[in-house]
Write a protein that holds these residues in place. Sequence first.
Motif, short mmCIF file in Angstrom:
data_model
loop_
_atom_site.label_atom_id
_atom_site.label_comp_id
_atom_site.label_asym_id
_atom_site.label_seq_id
_atom_site.Cartn_x
_atom_site.Cartn_y
_atom_site.Cartn_z
N PRO A 60 -3.23 9.95 0.73
CA PRO A 60 -2.45 10.36 -0.43
C PRO A 60 -1.29 11.29 -0.08
N LEU A 61 -1.50 12.21 0.88
CA LEU A 61 -0.38 13.12 1.19
C LEU A 61 0.74 12.39 1.91
N GLU A 62 0.39 11.35 2.68
CA GLU A 62 1.45 10.54 3.30
C GLU A 62 2.31 9.90 2.20
N PRO A 114 2.93 1.04 1.81
CA PRO A 114 2.24 0.09 2.69
C PRO A 114 1.43 0.74 3.82
N ASP A 115 1.81 1.96 4.24
CA ASP A 115 1.09 2.60 5.34
C ASP A 115 -0.10 3.44 4.87
N ILE A 128 -3.62 2.53 6.72
CA ILE A 128 -3.72 2.85 8.15
C ILE A 128 -3.69 4.38 8.33
N THR A 129 -2.95 5.11 7.44
CA THR A 129 -2.95 6.57 7.55
C THR A 129 -4.33 7.12 7.26
N CYS A 130 -5.00 6.55 6.26
CA CYS A 130 -6.37 6.98 5.97
C CYS A 130 -7.25 6.82 7.20
N VAL A 131 -7.15 5.67 7.85
CA VAL A 131 -8.03 5.39 8.99
C VAL A 131 -7.71 6.33 10.15
N VAL A 132 -6.40 6.46 10.47
CA VAL A 132 -6.02 7.31 11.61
C VAL A 132 -6.41 8.76 11.32
N GLY A 133 -6.17 9.24 10.09
CA GLY A 133 -6.52 10.62 9.74
C GLY A 133 -8.01 10.85 9.86
N GLY A 152 1.13 -3.86 14.89
CA GLY A 152 1.56 -4.37 13.60
C GLY A 152 0.72 -3.94 12.41
N LEU A 153 -0.10 -2.88 12.58
CA LEU A 153 -0.92 -2.42 11.45
C LEU A 153 -0.16 -1.46 10.55
N GLY A 154 0.85 -0.80 11.10
CA GLY A 154 1.60 0.16 10.31
C GLY A 154 3.09 -0.03 10.54
N ASN A 155 3.91 0.51 9.64
CA ASN A 155 5.35 0.34 9.78
C ASN A 155 6.02 1.52 10.46
N SER A 156 5.58 2.73 10.15
CA SER A 156 6.31 3.90 10.62
C SER A 156 5.37 4.88 11.31
#
Lengths: 251, 149
Positions: free
Chosen positions: A131-133, A141-142, A145-150, A189-193
């Motif tokens: 959510p903060l991302e 769209p990211d 993947i941000t949830c998973v990486v975080g 290719g899982l995330g854009n930025s």
Amino acid sequence: MAVKRKRDQLILHTALTAGRIMIENGSEIERVEDTMTRIAVNAGAKTSQLFVMITGILMSLDGDVGAQIQPIKRRTFDLEKISVVNDLSRQFAEKKITLAAFANRLDHLDATSKYFPFWLQLLASALVSGPLEVVFRHNLPDFWITCVVGMLGWSVFYVISKYVPIRFMAEFASAVTIGVLAVWSQHFGLGNSVDDIIIGSVMPLVPGVPITNSVRDILAGNLVSGPARGIEALVSAAAIGFGIAMVLQFL
Amino acid sequence: MSILELGIEVAGTYVATIAFGILLNIPRRALNLGGWVGVIGFLLYRGIVLVGGGYVVGNLLGAVWIGLASLQVARWKHMPMILFNIPALVPLVPGGQAYQMIKYFALGQNSTAFTYLLQVVMISGSIAFGFLLSEMVNRLRQRGLRRHR
């Protein structure tokens, strides 16, 4: 005389344990002083002298019991315990529990304290990151993947800070993990930025408690403990920054 | 900015504030209110930025508001104030700018990095000063209340 001596001993023990628990778990100094003075007054001590610092507490009562020192060795963040000590102190002030019961509850607080279950903490770290991302970068769209990486970064932080007794190592290692995972996720290719993923994922590591307490301590006039906490916050922020910078340099 | 985007931001702030509270092991009955304190502070900040007040003023007033609101909630619920203001502060943290600063330092573009460093210092300084202001107001009010009793 012996009865009074015993009671003073118990007052000192209770107040010092309460103070130690509060500082260990991230309370500001002024609240600790306030709570300890209240305990002494409510227990019937006429005057009490206090010296509270972030690394130790010194307290004495009038009478023939000497002053006692309580060193503080470790610092974690568990705001639930502060709240429990606060509640117990209130109950004691309203004479709902006796001093002996109060001391007993405090002695067993470390053993009986309940954390949120590990899976819920993992979920929470994911829900800080994603959510903060979106809030900061408006990059929907990211989100996943941000949830998973975080979540993975925070679990590295959790494991290392539990088993490796070196300060700031956990922040550094988990920042490196986050950086590597973010770069890989874009590569596959899982995330854009990469930028957005990293910004979101490091948010669970932000040293919020030391920053806030530092400002409050300095303002209350605790000119030793406040800046000490500020340095703590600065060093852990720097550890995170170096971890990310290292990844960006090499990948 | 559309209503939908604002709605997403508010929902994101609420969820993130509560989740940060869980990471700090905040008591369960404080979580929901802490989330709302965070949302209110963030909305004030966002509104000021949208109107054109700038990041510094926005963060300053957001932090002041969080400080005042969390003391009010703490009084009402008889709980320590830090349970509410620490998670609520997280959405205001200048994470994006701090990351850009580190990125450009790592890439060797120092002049760009210094621009971001300046922004990080200004924003975190304004948050700290906002906290300071709210703390002053709180202390004055406490003193006033004590005198009236």
